[in-house]
Design a protein around this motif. Structure first.
Motif, PDB file in Angstrom:
ATOM      1  N   LEU A   1       1.526  -6.917  -4.000  1.00 43.05           N
ATOM      2  CA  LEU A   1       0.193  -6.983  -2.820  1.00 43.05           C
ATOM      3  C   LEU A   1       0.661  -6.615  -1.617  1.00 43.05           C
ATOM      4  N   SER A   2       1.927  -6.923  -0.957  1.00 44.70           N
ATOM      5  CA  SER A   2       1.866  -6.543   0.158  1.00 44.70           C
ATOM      6  C   SER A   2       2.223  -4.384   0.152  1.00 44.70           C
ATOM      7  N   LEU A   3       1.640  -4.132  -0.008  1.00 44.36           N
ATOM      8  CA  LEU A   3       1.407  -2.723  -0.119  1.00 44.36           C
ATOM      9  C   LEU A   3      -0.022  -2.195   0.047  1.00 44.36           C
ATOM     10  N   MET A   4      -0.683  -2.788  -0.716  1.00 42.67           N
ATOM     11  CA  MET A   4      -2.287  -2.991  -0.991  1.00 42.67           C
ATOM     12  C   MET A   4      -2.960  -3.452   0.141  1.00 42.67           C
ATOM     13  N   LEU A   5      -1.801  -4.492   0.617  1.00 38.37           N
ATOM     14  CA  LEU A   5      -2.950  -5.065   1.660  1.00 38.37           C
ATOM     15  C   LEU A   5      -2.690  -4.129   3.312  1.00 38.37           C
ATOM     16  N   SER A   6      -1.135  -3.196   3.335  1.00 39.19           N
ATOM     17  CA  SER A   6      -0.762  -2.794   4.377  1.00 39.19           C
ATOM     18  C   SER A   6      -1.839  -2.273   5.024  1.00 39.19           C
ATOM     19  N   THR A   7      -2.354  -1.424   4.365  1.00 32.05           N
ATOM     20  CA  THR A   7      -2.997   0.088   3.646  1.00 32.05           C
ATOM     21  C   THR A   7      -4.429  -0.414   5.001  1.00 32.05           C
ATOM     22  N   LEU A   8      -4.786  -2.019   4.973  1.00 34.38           N
ATOM     23  CA  LEU A   8      -6.053  -2.006   5.613  1.00 34.38           C
ATOM     24  C   LEU A   8      -5.597  -1.753   7.247  1.00 34.38           C
ATOM     25  N   PHE A   9      -5.006  -1.871   7.417  1.00 32.14           N
ATOM     26  CA  PHE A   9      -4.313  -1.994   8.980  1.00 32.14           C
ATOM     27  C   PHE A   9      -4.998  -0.203   9.908  1.00 32.14           C
ATOM     28  N   PHE A  10      -4.669   0.594   8.321  1.00 29.74           N
ATOM     29  CA  PHE A  10      -4.184   1.915   9.367  1.00 29.74           C
ATOM     30  C   PHE A  10      -5.060   2.926   9.274  1.00 29.74           C
ATOM     31  N   TRP A  11      -5.707   3.805   9.964  1.00 24.64           N
ATOM     32  CA  TRP A  11      -6.807   5.138   9.540  1.00 24.64           C
ATOM     33  C   TRP A  11      -5.580   6.190   9.502  1.00 24.64           C
ATOM     34  N   ASP A  12      -4.187   5.917   9.920  1.00 23.38           N
ATOM     35  CA  ASP A  12      -3.768   7.358  10.375  1.00 23.38           C
ATOM     36  C   ASP A  12      -3.242   7.871   9.132  1.00 23.38           C
ATOM     37  N   VAL A  13      -3.500   9.326   8.968  1.00 25.94           N
ATOM     38  CA  VAL A  13      -3.321   9.981   7.069  1.00 25.94           C
ATOM     39  C   VAL A  13      -1.830   9.890   7.518  1.00 25.94           C
ATOM     40  N   ARG A  14      -0.880   9.908   8.707  1.00 27.31           N
ATOM     41  CA  ARG A  14       0.261   9.984   8.427  1.00 27.31           C
ATOM     42  C   ARG A  14       1.028   9.113   8.114  1.00 27.31           C
ATOM     43  N   VAL A  15       0.800   7.120   8.467  1.00 27.44           N
ATOM     44  CA  VAL A  15       1.393   6.400   8.041  1.00 27.44           C
ATOM     45  C   VAL A  15       0.247   5.449   6.828  1.00 27.44           C
ATOM     46  N   LEU A  16      -0.462   6.596   6.380  1.00 25.85           N
ATOM     47  CA  LEU A  16      -0.870   6.095   5.554  1.00 25.85           C
ATOM     48  C   LEU A  16      -0.467   6.621   4.065  1.00 25.85           C
TER      49      LEU A  16
END
Length: 281
Positions: free
Chosen positions: A27-42
């Motif tokens: 769940l932490s992996l899924m929720l962490s994606t909500l904070f970014f739009w940088d393709v490198r971080v994602l």
């Protein structure tokens, strides 16, 4: 017993962890994606999710249908977003045109065309990485969680007994419905009902499968009534329930919980500081 997902022990060292800790990390992996739009971080989060997927020793053969279905849905959404340009207006304001693709037809004076821009391309890549991370982490939950511990896990996370049992039944619903559909199809084949080699394309096949919807739906409703009656006979919902299995966190479980918290709250803090915003080279 109701049908469950194709869970089996795979000999992974992650099976020694408490299922609640593994669920919270996914769940932490899924929720962490909500904070970014940088393709490198994602992309980094997606790689982390794939590495975690690999550690669970899941194979392509076991999860192929889940990957194909979720990948198709994600691809449709990403394609629609890229073609229309909608969805990224809140992320970027200007676009740099690379090419304009138009069809050699005119519909009532309108020529269908698509603007290919750098912003649209990288927004599509970011969206695909985000969905890929969520899909990878989501597939892990039903395939690596022991079906006999569904209710225990959700109750151990602090949910009330009713919600925990409802989550248990929800995870079993799709496999149970699929089993009933297969049994109904086999019964119809035994009676001479032709389901293969149907002419007329997909529409004809859908019409041919329509008579199967009624018995499958009625059986699902009857099963739900049986479950309700069994729960009423056991006075479910009157008071606090006890569970046959008791879960206890151990030292290595707290390590995984700490990593989950660090990932989630670290992502939240990074986003608050302006890190991980939409990036275009």
């Amino acid at each position: 017993m109701l049908v469950t997902w194709p869970y089996r022990r795979r000999g992974s060292f992650l099976e020694t962890f408490d299922p609640r800790a593994r669920l919270l990390f996914a769940l932490s992996l899924m929720l962490s994606t909500l904070f970014f739009w940088d393709v490198r971080v994602l992309a980094g989060l997606w790689v982390l999710a794939l590495f975690y997927f690999r550690l669970n020793r899941l194979t392509w053969r076991e999860t192929r249908r889940a990957w194909l279905f979720t990948g198709f849905v994600a691809g449709v959404f990403v394609t629609i977003t890229f073609l229309t340009g909608r969805g990224g207006f809140e992320v970027y304001q200007t676009e740099r045109l690379l090419a304009r693709l138009s069809l050699p037809v005119t519909i009532f004076g309108w020529t269908p065309a698509v603007n290919v821009t750098m912003e649209r391309m990288f927004f599509a890549f970011s969206q695909m990485c985000r969905m890929g991370t969520v899909i990878t982490a989501a597939i892990l939950i039903p395939y690596t969680l022991d079906p006999t511990q569904y209710g225990v896990v959700f109750r151990g996370l602090g949910l009330p007994d009713k919600i925990a049992y409802a989550m248990d039944l929800a995870f079993r619903f799709i496999p149970t419905l699929g089993r009933d559909a297969l049994q109904t199809m086999d019964a119809q084949r035994a009676r001479g009902y032709e389901l293969e080699n149907i002419r007329g394309g997909p529409l004809a096949q859908i019409r041919r499968l329509a008579p199967l919807v009624v018995p499958v739906t009625l059986h699902a409703l009857m099963t739900a009534e049986d479950i309700i009656d069994a729960m009423d006979l056991r006075a479910f919902g009157v008071g606090r329930r006890t569970w046959l299995t008791e879960l206890r966190f151990r030292r290595h479980d707290f390590v995984l919980l700490g990593l989950s918290a660090a990932l989630f709250f670290g992502s939240m803090a990074a986003a608050a500081l302006g890190f991980g915003r939409f990036w275009v080279p």
